[in-house]
Enzyme design. Sequence first.
Site, short mmCIF file in Angstrom:
data_model
loop_
_atom_site.label_atom_id
_atom_site.label_comp_id
_atom_site.label_asym_id
_atom_site.label_seq_id
_atom_site.Cartn_x
_atom_site.Cartn_y
_atom_site.Cartn_z
N ASP A 14 47.46 56.24 44.92
CA ASP A 14 47.83 54.83 45.05
C ASP A 14 49.32 54.73 45.37
O ASP A 14 50.15 55.39 44.74
CB ASP A 14 47.52 54.10 43.73
CG ASP A 14 47.70 52.60 43.83
OD1 ASP A 14 46.68 51.89 43.84
OD2 ASP A 14 48.85 52.13 43.90
N ASP A 20 46.26 50.34 50.05
CA ASP A 20 47.20 51.33 49.51
C ASP A 20 46.58 52.35 48.56
O ASP A 20 47.30 53.04 47.87
CB ASP A 20 48.39 50.62 48.85
CG ASP A 20 48.13 50.24 47.42
OD1 ASP A 20 46.98 49.87 47.11
OD2 ASP A 20 49.07 50.32 46.61
N GLU A 21 45.24 52.42 48.51
CA GLU A 21 44.69 53.43 47.61
C GLU A 21 43.40 54.03 48.11
O GLU A 21 42.65 53.41 48.86
CB GLU A 21 44.53 52.88 46.19
CG GLU A 21 43.36 51.98 45.98
CD GLU A 21 43.49 51.26 44.64
OE1 GLU A 21 42.83 51.70 43.69
OE2 GLU A 21 44.22 50.27 44.57
N1 DCP Z 1 48.47 42.61 46.32
C1 DCP Z 1 48.42 41.24 46.56
N2 DCP Z 1 48.04 40.38 45.56
C2 DCP Z 1 47.72 40.85 44.32
C3 DCP Z 1 47.74 42.23 44.07
C4 DCP Z 1 48.13 43.09 45.10
O1 DCP Z 1 48.72 40.80 47.68
N3 DCP Z 1 47.36 39.98 43.36
C5 DCP Z 1 48.90 43.51 47.42
C6 DCP Z 1 50.38 43.79 47.32
C7 DCP Z 1 50.48 45.19 46.76
C8 DCP Z 1 49.20 45.84 47.28
O2 DCP Z 1 48.24 44.77 47.35
O3 DCP Z 1 51.65 45.86 47.20
C9 DCP Z 1 48.70 46.94 46.38
O4 DCP Z 1 48.40 46.44 45.09
P1 DCP Z 1 48.57 47.29 43.78
O5 DCP Z 1 47.76 46.63 42.73
O6 DCP Z 1 48.30 48.73 44.05
O7 DCP Z 1 50.09 47.08 43.35
P2 DCP Z 1 51.42 47.66 43.96
O8 DCP Z 1 51.17 48.75 44.95
O9 DCP Z 1 52.24 46.53 44.49
O10 DCP Z 1 52.16 48.22 42.67
P3 DCP Z 1 51.85 49.53 41.80
O11 DCP Z 1 53.08 50.37 41.91
O12 DCP Z 1 51.64 49.02 40.43
O13 DCP Z 1 50.64 50.18 42.40
CA CA Z 2 49.74 50.45 44.51
CA CA Z 3 46.34 49.68 44.73
#
Ligand code: DCP
Ligand code: CA
Ligand code: CA
Length: 350
Positions: A11, A109-110
Site C-alpha cells: 500500500d 494505491d494497493e
Molecule cells: N482516498 C479518498 N477518500 C478517502 C480515502 C482515500 O479520496 N476517504 C484516496 C486518497 C488516498 C488514496 O485514496 O491517498 C489511498 O487511500 P488510503 O486509505 O490508502 O490512504 P493514504 O494512502 O492516503 O494513506 P496511508 O498512508 O494511511 O495509506
Molecule cells: Ca495508502
Molecule cells: Ca490504500
Amino acid sequence: MKLQKIIMHLDMDYFFAQVEERENPEFKGKSVVVGANPRNGKGRGVVSTSNYKAREYGIRSGMPISRAYKLNPGAIFLPVNMRLYEKTAESISQILGEEGPKIEKISLDEAYIDLTGKYKTFKEAKKIGEKLKKEILKKEGLTSTVGIAENKMLAKIACESAKPNGIKVVLPKNSLNFISDLDVQKIPGIGPKTKEKIGKYLSKENPKIKDASKIKKKELVLLLGKRGEDFFKKFQGVDDARVLSKRKIKSVGREHTFQKDTRDPEKITKIFRNLVNTVTDKVQRKNLIVKGVVVIFRFEDFKKHTKQIAFPGGIYDKKFVYKKSVPLLLRFLMENNKKIRLIGFRTILK
Ligand code: DCP
Ligand code: CA
Ligand code: CA
C-alpha cells in the site's frame, strides 16, 4: 497438510499527498491536504487524504474540508489531480507486474501479490518486498509499505501496522499472537456499527480480536447475520480468500456536493440526471451490465443515507436505468424535508 501460502500486501503511503509532494519539493515538511476547495473555511466537500504532518493536526480522509481548515488553516490545500495519480498508479502496477501474474489490484494505491510457490520462505518473500519498495522509490520517488503473511487479511493488517515506509512479516506461527490484542475494527469489514454490536454482546467497550474469537459461530451469525460466518474465521486468523488476478469492476459511481444546501427540486433533478448520465455513460463504454443502483443522500446534518434497488436480470439500457432510479430520488425527497448537501449515484455491476 494445507498448502502454506505466502501473501504480500503493498500500500502506498499517503498516496495523493505524497504524489503532490513529489511534484512540488517545496512542500516537504509542510502540511499538505488534498481534497475539496476549503474556501476560507466555507468549503463544502471532503478531504481525500493528507500527509503525515497534516495528520498531526487531526486531519483525516473523509472529514469535511471546512473542519480540516479549522484544524490547520495554514496547511497547503490542493485539488484532486486524479489523472496524475492514475498515471503514477499505472507505473507502480508495472513494477509490481514484474513479480508475476498473481496480482490483485484493490484500489489505485494497493495490491495483493500471491507469492506462494514462487518463493519458498517468508525470508525470501521479505527480500522481494524490500526490492519492490526500493524500485518504486527509485522509479516513482514514492515510499510504500508492505505486509507479508499467510493470508490476505493478515497481510493487510501487517501492512497497516508498519506504515509509513515499513515492512512487516508475520510468520504463521505468530499469526494468532499478532492479532489477538488488536481492536476488532482492525479486521477489514468491521466498522464502528459492527464493533458496537460485538461490544454490547461482550459487555466491553473496546473488544479485542481475542475477545471476539471466543464468541461461538452460531452466536456470531445471530448477532451479525450471514457475515458472522466469515468474521468467525477471521477472528481465528483464518482467511481463505484467494488473490484474484483480474478483479472485475464491481461498481461505478459519482457524487455531487451542492455549493449551498438545497431543496430546490429543479436543481436536484438536474444534478441527479447528470450524475446518472455520467455514470451510465462510463458503464456502457465498458460494456457492463447494471445489477442494481444505489442513490446516496447527505442531508444538511451531514448524515449519509442510501437507498437501493436490485435488477436481478441486469439492465444494459441507459434510459431504463434512469427511469428505474428516479423513484429512489423521489422517495428521499418525500420522506423528509431536510435540506440536501450531497447526492450520489452508484451502479452495482455484474
Ligand atoms: N482516498 C479518498 N477518500 C478517502 C480515502 C482515500 O479520496 N476517504 C484516496 C486518497 C488516498 C488514496 O485514496 O491517498 C489511498 O487511500 P488510503 O486509505 O490508502 O490512504 P493514504 O494512502 O492516503 O494513506 P496511508 O498512508 O494511511 O495509506
Ligand atoms: Ca495508502
Ligand atoms: Ca490504500
